[in-house]
Design a protein around this motif. Structure first.
Motif, PDB file in Angstrom:
ATOM      1  N   ILE A   1       3.947  15.950  -0.342  1.00  0.00           N
ATOM      2  CA  ILE A   1       3.846  14.695  -1.123  1.00  0.00           C
ATOM      3  C   ILE A   1       2.367  14.435  -1.382  1.00  0.00           C
ATOM      4  O   ILE A   1       1.586  14.306  -0.434  1.00  0.00           O
ATOM      5  CB  ILE A   1       4.464  13.510  -0.366  1.00  0.00           C
ATOM      6  CG1 ILE A   1       5.918  13.809   0.018  1.00  0.00           C
ATOM      7  CG2 ILE A   1       4.390  12.245  -1.224  1.00  0.00           C
ATOM      8  CD1 ILE A   1       6.555  12.719   0.864  1.00  0.00           C
ATOM      9  N   THR A   2       1.999  14.363  -2.658  1.00  0.00           N
ATOM     10  CA  THR A   2       0.597  14.146  -3.035  1.00  0.00           C
ATOM     11  C   THR A   2       0.461  12.791  -3.726  1.00  0.00           C
ATOM     12  O   THR A   2       1.171  12.509  -4.690  1.00  0.00           O
ATOM     13  CB  THR A   2       0.108  15.257  -3.987  1.00  0.00           C
ATOM     14  OG1 THR A   2       0.308  16.518  -3.367  1.00  0.00           O
ATOM     15  CG2 THR A   2      -1.381  15.070  -4.300  1.00  0.00           C
ATOM     16  N   LEU A   3      -0.447  11.989  -3.200  1.00  0.00           N
ATOM     17  CA  LEU A   3      -0.701  10.659  -3.770  1.00  0.00           C
ATOM     18  C   LEU A   3      -2.040  10.692  -4.500  1.00  0.00           C
ATOM     19  O   LEU A   3      -3.057  11.096  -3.943  1.00  0.00           O
ATOM     20  CB  LEU A   3      -0.725   9.601  -2.674  1.00  0.00           C
ATOM     21  CG  LEU A   3      -0.893   8.140  -3.111  1.00  0.00           C
ATOM     22  CD1 LEU A   3       0.265   7.692  -3.982  1.00  0.00           C
ATOM     23  CD2 LEU A   3      -1.010   7.237  -1.883  1.00  0.00           C
TER      24      LEU A   3
ATOM     25  N   LEU B   1      -0.860   5.325 -10.858  1.00  0.00           N
ATOM     26  CA  LEU B   1      -0.722   5.946  -9.552  1.00  0.00           C
ATOM     27  C   LEU B   1       0.434   6.939  -9.633  1.00  0.00           C
ATOM     28  O   LEU B   1       1.526   6.604 -10.111  1.00  0.00           O
ATOM     29  CB  LEU B   1      -0.448   4.886  -8.487  1.00  0.00           C
ATOM     30  CG  LEU B   1      -0.382   5.398  -7.041  1.00  0.00           C
ATOM     31  CD1 LEU B   1      -1.053   4.405  -6.111  1.00  0.00           C
ATOM     32  CD2 LEU B   1       1.069   5.614  -6.605  1.00  0.00           C
ATOM     33  N   SER B   2       0.187   8.165  -9.179  1.00  0.00           N
ATOM     34  CA  SER B   2       1.226   9.193  -9.246  1.00  0.00           C
ATOM     35  C   SER B   2       1.559   9.693  -7.847  1.00  0.00           C
ATOM     36  O   SER B   2       0.674   9.845  -6.990  1.00  0.00           O
ATOM     37  CB  SER B   2       0.769  10.360 -10.121  1.00  0.00           C
ATOM     38  OG  SER B   2      -0.325  11.033  -9.532  1.00  0.00           O
ATOM     39  N   ILE B   3       2.843   9.929  -7.641  1.00  0.00           N
ATOM     40  CA  ILE B   3       3.344  10.488  -6.386  1.00  0.00           C
ATOM     41  C   ILE B   3       4.085  11.773  -6.745  1.00  0.00           C
ATOM     42  O   ILE B   3       5.142  11.727  -7.388  1.00  0.00           O
ATOM     43  CB  ILE B   3       4.277   9.501  -5.670  1.00  0.00           C
ATOM     44  CG1 ILE B   3       3.552   8.176  -5.411  1.00  0.00           C
ATOM     45  CG2 ILE B   3       4.805  10.093  -4.378  1.00  0.00           C
ATOM     46  CD1 ILE B   3       4.474   7.069  -4.950  1.00  0.00           C
TER      47      ILE B   3
ATOM     48  N   ASP C   1      -0.324  14.662   1.395  1.00  0.00           N
ATOM     49  CA  ASP C   1      -1.691  15.029   0.991  1.00  0.00           C
ATOM     50  C   ASP C   1      -2.407  13.794   0.445  1.00  0.00           C
ATOM     51  O   ASP C   1      -2.046  13.272  -0.612  1.00  0.00           O
ATOM     52  CB  ASP C   1      -1.630  16.135  -0.077  1.00  0.00           C
ATOM     53  CG  ASP C   1      -3.023  16.583  -0.519  1.00  0.00           C
ATOM     54  OD1 ASP C   1      -4.016  16.120   0.089  1.00  0.00           O
ATOM     55  OD2 ASP C   1      -3.111  17.378  -1.466  1.00  0.00           O
ATOM     56  N   PHE C   2      -3.422  13.315   1.190  1.00  0.00           N
ATOM     57  CA  PHE C   2      -4.214  12.161   0.770  1.00  0.00           C
ATOM     58  C   PHE C   2      -5.629  12.578   0.360  1.00  0.00           C
ATOM     59  O   PHE C   2      -6.539  11.750   0.311  1.00  0.00           O
ATOM     60  CB  PHE C   2      -4.315  11.133   1.902  1.00  0.00           C
ATOM     61  CG  PHE C   2      -3.028  10.424   2.189  1.00  0.00           C
ATOM     62  CD1 PHE C   2      -2.091  10.224   1.186  1.00  0.00           C
ATOM     63  CD2 PHE C   2      -2.743   9.943   3.459  1.00  0.00           C
ATOM     64  CE1 PHE C   2      -0.907   9.552   1.440  1.00  0.00           C
ATOM     65  CE2 PHE C   2      -1.564   9.277   3.729  1.00  0.00           C
ATOM     66  CZ  PHE C   2      -0.635   9.092   2.718  1.00  0.00           C
TER      67      PHE C   2
ATOM     68  N   ARG D   1       0.868  -1.190   0.000  1.00  0.00           N
ATOM     69  CA  ARG D   1       0.000   0.000   0.000  1.00  0.00           C
ATOM     70  C   ARG D   1       0.896   1.228   0.000  1.00  0.00           C
ATOM     71  O   ARG D   1       1.689   1.443   0.926  1.00  0.00           O
ATOM     72  CB  ARG D   1      -0.913   0.002   1.221  1.00  0.00           C
ATOM     73  CG  ARG D   1      -2.119  -0.893   1.056  1.00  0.00           C
ATOM     74  CD  ARG D   1      -3.129  -0.658   2.151  1.00  0.00           C
ATOM     75  NE  ARG D   1      -3.537   0.739   2.252  1.00  0.00           N
ATOM     76  CZ  ARG D   1      -4.686   1.137   2.767  1.00  0.00           C
ATOM     77  NH1 ARG D   1      -5.541   0.234   3.231  1.00  0.00           N
ATOM     78  NH2 ARG D   1      -4.978   2.414   2.844  1.00  0.00           N
ATOM     79  N   MET D   2       0.758   2.053  -1.040  1.00  0.00           N
ATOM     80  CA  MET D   2       1.682   3.166  -1.208  1.00  0.00           C
ATOM     81  C   MET D   2       1.463   4.269  -0.185  1.00  0.00           C
ATOM     82  O   MET D   2       2.393   5.010   0.137  1.00  0.00           O
ATOM     83  CB  MET D   2       1.561   3.718  -2.628  1.00  0.00           C
ATOM     84  CG  MET D   2       1.896   2.703  -3.718  1.00  0.00           C
ATOM     85  SD  MET D   2       3.525   1.954  -3.516  1.00  0.00           S
ATOM     86  CE  MET D   2       4.585   3.362  -3.840  1.00  0.00           C
ATOM     87  N   ASP D   3       0.244   4.424   0.339  1.00  0.00           N
ATOM     88  CA  ASP D   3       0.029   5.453   1.357  1.00  0.00           C
ATOM     89  C   ASP D   3       0.789   5.108   2.637  1.00  0.00           C
ATOM     90  O   ASP D   3       1.393   5.975   3.279  1.00  0.00           O
ATOM     91  CB  ASP D   3      -1.465   5.629   1.633  1.00  0.00           C
ATOM     92  CG  ASP D   3      -2.150   4.324   2.012  1.00  0.00           C
ATOM     93  OD1 ASP D   3      -1.574   3.247   1.741  1.00  0.00           O
ATOM     94  OD2 ASP D   3      -3.253   4.371   2.582  1.00  0.00           O
ATOM     95  N   GLU D   4       0.802   3.816   2.985  1.00  0.00           N
ATOM     96  CA  GLU D   4       1.550   3.399   4.162  1.00  0.00           C
ATOM     97  C   GLU D   4       3.058   3.544   3.937  1.00  0.00           C
ATOM     98  O   GLU D   4       3.808   3.911   4.859  1.00  0.00           O
ATOM     99  CB  GLU D   4       1.199   1.956   4.516  1.00  0.00           C
ATOM    100  CG  GLU D   4      -0.264   1.757   4.910  1.00  0.00           C
ATOM    101  CD  GLU D   4      -0.610   0.295   5.153  1.00  0.00           C
ATOM    102  OE1 GLU D   4       0.273  -0.558   4.914  1.00  0.00           O
ATOM    103  OE2 GLU D   4      -1.746   0.021   5.576  1.00  0.00           O
TER     104      GLU D   4
END
Length: 450
Positions: free
Chosen positions: A368-370, A377-379, A326-327, A302-305
């Motif tokens: 950092i914006t996910l 998926l962009s970071i 930023d989620f 999981r990229m947010d984690e």
């Protein structure tokens, strides 16, 4: 044998089998239906002959007259009335035993020899039992079947030839994309690994094959670039600290009675040794990232984690950093932010970018914006730092290249090239937007479905 020829041959064989089965089906039922009517006409004559010849009835003369007047005589029509139980039964030919067995069982019997047909039945009058047999030819039905047989045979061969031609055209049409892939792949050599195959929209096998080739070329190009960069840069980057170390050793040896000079020389040797160690570590990491990552496990992450882990890691190295995640645009479905990646490598790649953003912005806020959409998926890592001069942007992914405005910052120009190699291994890309004196935004784009 070429695939096109194999497909054509297989197509022709299958067509021949199907056409044979269809022709046999048509022939069998045509043969059965064509003679059914004729047999019924014979059976009607069997009943009329038995009525006229075996039974005494006042209307028999009328039946005989109507039969002669209205019921046409069939070609070679003959009637046989045989007394039942006689050991020798005489007709115009020897009929099979099964024919008489069926009659004796009380059924109407049928038999055909070429174009000559027989129908027979058992009748019993008040005195005796008799077998009545009527025979005749059916030239029309037989001729129609012969014509049908010729048509089916000719149609079979014409259909096989046509199916072969259609199969040849069909196989060439279906294999054209594969031939184009082969033609394009033959043009790609070590000196033009940047070339890629044209991938058509769709999810068919040809598109998947082209995409697979492109992914392989990405890995090959990364490996070739890594090898070339390692060879070309290693000698240059390693020679400088080694030269300095060698010079400082000679200086220390000459200054036998000057402890301060020896101390300064040893400090310089220590600094250059650490620098040499950092360069070696960076070069090895850069070289290893050019391979396919099979030595390390790939897993669902999981990229947010992962971004929280990266934030903690950067904060440990740069305690003054201010990182905001930023989620706000995250989807509800967690599958859209879960990727199959090499966790250690992808963490290293993103950490390098975030660490650079903190360092080159004098620890101003870094965002950092996910975001996840359309299977990507962009970071995005955005800073408020020194930015990158426009003339330097095209070179920042070259190993050991540093922008012209970074002299006061410590670095070796290896972090971004290493990150790019890792992102390429994951079939992703990096986009950069920067303005000198305002800040930089680096966006890492990764495919959601591997």
């Amino acid at each position: 044998m070429e695939i096109a020829k194999k497909i054509t041959l297989l197509f022709a064989i299958l067509s021949a089998v199907i056409i044979s089965l269809l022709s046999g089906f048509v022939w069998y039922f045509s043969n059965d239906f064509a003679f059914e009517d004729f047999y019924k006409r014979l059976e009607a004559r069997v009943n009329i002959a038995a009525q006229i010849k075996l039974y005494e009835d006042d209307n028999n003369d009328v039946y005989a007259k109507m039969r002669n007047q209205y019921l046409e005589r069939l070609p070679a029509e003959r009637e046989f009335i045989i007394e039942a139980g006689k050991p020798e039964i005489k007709v115009d030919r020897v009929l099979p035993r099964s024919f008489y067995d069926r009659i004796n069982a009380g059924f109407t019997a049928r038999y055909r020899a070429d174009n000559h047909f027989y129908a027979g039945k058992y009748f019993k009058n008040p005195q005796k039992g008799y077998i009545v047999i009527v025979s005749a030819n059916d030239p029309v039905g037989f001729r129609e079947l012969k014509d049908l047989q010729k048509i089916l045979i000719i149609g079979f061969f014409l259909s096989v030839i046509l199916s072969f031609l259609v199969g040849w055209k069909f196989s060439n049409y279906m294999l054209m994309p594969l031939r184009n892939v082969i033609k394009s792949v033959k043009k790609i050599k070590a000196e033009n690994l940047h070339m890629r195959l044209d991938v058509k929209d769709g999810s068919d096998e040809m598109s998947q094959l082209a995409q697979t080739f492109n992914n392989m070329l990405n890995r090959l190009e990364t490996a070739f670039e890594t090898q070339n960069n390692f060879i070309s840069n290693a000698s240059h980057e390693l020679r400088t600290p080694l030269t300095i170390i060698s010079g400082e050793v000679e200086l220390a040896m000459k200054a036998k009675d000057d402890s301060e000079k020896q101390h300064n020389a040893l400090l310089k040797i220590k600094d250059e040794s650490e620098r040499l160690n950092t360069i070696l570590t960076s070069l090895l990491g850069l070289a290893q990232s050019g391979f396919n990552g099979k030595n390390q496990p790939w897993e669902m992450v999981r990229m947010d984690e992962l971004l929280w882990e990266i934030k903690d890691a950067v904060n440990q190295v740069h305690p003054n950093s201010k990182i905001e995640i930023d989620f706000s645009t995250l989807p509800d479905d967690e599958d859209l932010i879960t990727l199959r990646v090499n966790k250690n490598l992808i963490k290293l790649a993103i950490t390098n970018v975030v660490s650079n953003a903190c360092k080159y912005s004098d620890y101003k806020p870094v965002t950092i914006t996910l975001e996840s959409k359309t299977n990507l998926l962009s970071i995005a890592i955005t800073d408020q730092g020194i930015g990158i001069p426009e003339s330097d942007i095209q070179h920042i992914f070259e190993p050991f290249y540093r922008a012209s405005n970074t002299n006061k910052f410590k670095g070796y120009g290896v972090g971004l090239p290493l990150s790019l190699n890792i992102i390429r291994l994951h079939r992703g890309s990096i986009a950069i937007k920067s303005k000198e004196g305002i800040g930089t935004e680096i966006k890492i784009i990764l495919p959601i479905k591997g």
